[in-house]
Design a protein around this motif. Structure first.
Motif, short mmCIF file in Angstrom:
data_model
loop_
_atom_site.label_atom_id
_atom_site.label_comp_id
_atom_site.label_asym_id
_atom_site.label_seq_id
_atom_site.Cartn_x
_atom_site.Cartn_y
_atom_site.Cartn_z
N UNK A 115 0.83 -1.21 0.00
CA UNK A 115 0.00 0.00 0.00
C UNK A 115 0.87 1.26 0.00
N UNK A 116 1.95 1.24 0.77
CA UNK A 116 2.85 2.40 0.80
C UNK A 116 3.52 2.58 -0.55
N UNK A 117 3.99 1.50 -1.14
CA UNK A 117 4.61 1.60 -2.48
C UNK A 117 3.61 2.15 -3.49
N UNK A 118 2.37 1.66 -3.45
CA UNK A 118 1.32 2.16 -4.35
C UNK A 118 1.09 3.65 -4.16
N UNK A 119 1.05 4.06 -2.90
CA UNK A 119 0.77 5.47 -2.62
C UNK A 119 1.91 6.36 -3.10
N UNK A 120 3.14 5.95 -2.89
CA UNK A 120 4.28 6.74 -3.38
C UNK A 120 4.24 6.86 -4.89
N UNK A 121 3.90 5.78 -5.58
CA UNK A 121 3.79 5.82 -7.04
C UNK A 121 2.62 6.69 -7.49
N UNK A 122 1.52 6.64 -6.74
CA UNK A 122 0.38 7.51 -7.04
C UNK A 122 0.81 8.97 -6.94
#
Length: 195
Positions: A115-122
């Motif tokens: 989820x953190x990786x997704x958010x950083x990419x978002x």
């Protein structure tokens, strides 16, 4: 038009909703303050998006709106908007609804690390991303990342420390440099779309 500083509130939950806003530049988040004192990010408002839709019903704002970056907003009195303008608002709110559904799936699927990786990419695809001599970075505090991933600041700090140790990111004050986007995409198991 009104300029808003980072972390400045556009409106608070419970304020009288007499203005519909359009984000001209920057990044705004819509947040809910939970009974336990935590803040939960409900959605992100991107440039061109309308927010404060409670004004269309003449109610009070249900949630707060806070700038994540310096921002410029334009206020509208919905009572003075014509049919064409209201259709534009409806189309925009429908697009935001699709993004919110993707965001909800983001919060409910995968481990916190994903989820953190997704958010950083978002964030890398929003006005919260920048480039300097060190490379691509996003501006977000550990607390903001926790709010956006339904987590705690301590858990986020631990995972960011792990990602930093593995060479995927470098952190600085309110900055997260994305050193290895491909590896972050693998961690994310699919990227949360910004549009």
């Amino acid at each position: 038009m009104k300029r808003i500083a980072r972390k400045e509130v556009v409106y608070l939950a419970g304020d009288r909703a007499d203005t519909l806003y359009r984000l001209e530049s920057g990044l705004v988040r819509i947040v809910e303050l939970l009974p336990d004192g935590r803040t939960l990010t409900l959605r992100h408002v991107l440039p061109g998006d309308f927010f404060g839709e409670e004004a269309l019903e003449g109610k009070r704002y249900r949630y707060a709106a806070e700038a994540m970056t310096e921002a410029v907003v334009r206020g509208y009195d919905p009572r003075g908007m014509g049919h064409e303008e209201l259709q534009q608002v409806a189309r925009n709110l429908a697009r935001q609804m699709r993004r919110m559904q993707a965001y909800e799936a983001h919060l409910q699927s995968g481990e916190l690390r994903a989820r953190i990786a997704r958010y950083l990419l978002f964030l890398a695809d929003t006005p919260a991303s920048y480039r300097d001599e060190r490379g691509l970075y996003v501006t977000a505090s550990h607390e903001e990342i926790a709010d956006a991933t339904a987590s705690t600041r301590e858990s986020v700090s631990k995972i960011l420390s792990d990602l930093r140790y593995e060479g995927l990111i470098v952190t600085a004050y309110r900055k997260v440099y994305l050193l290895n986007v491909k590896a972050l995409e693998q961690e994310a198991q699919g990227v949360l779309e910004a549009a």
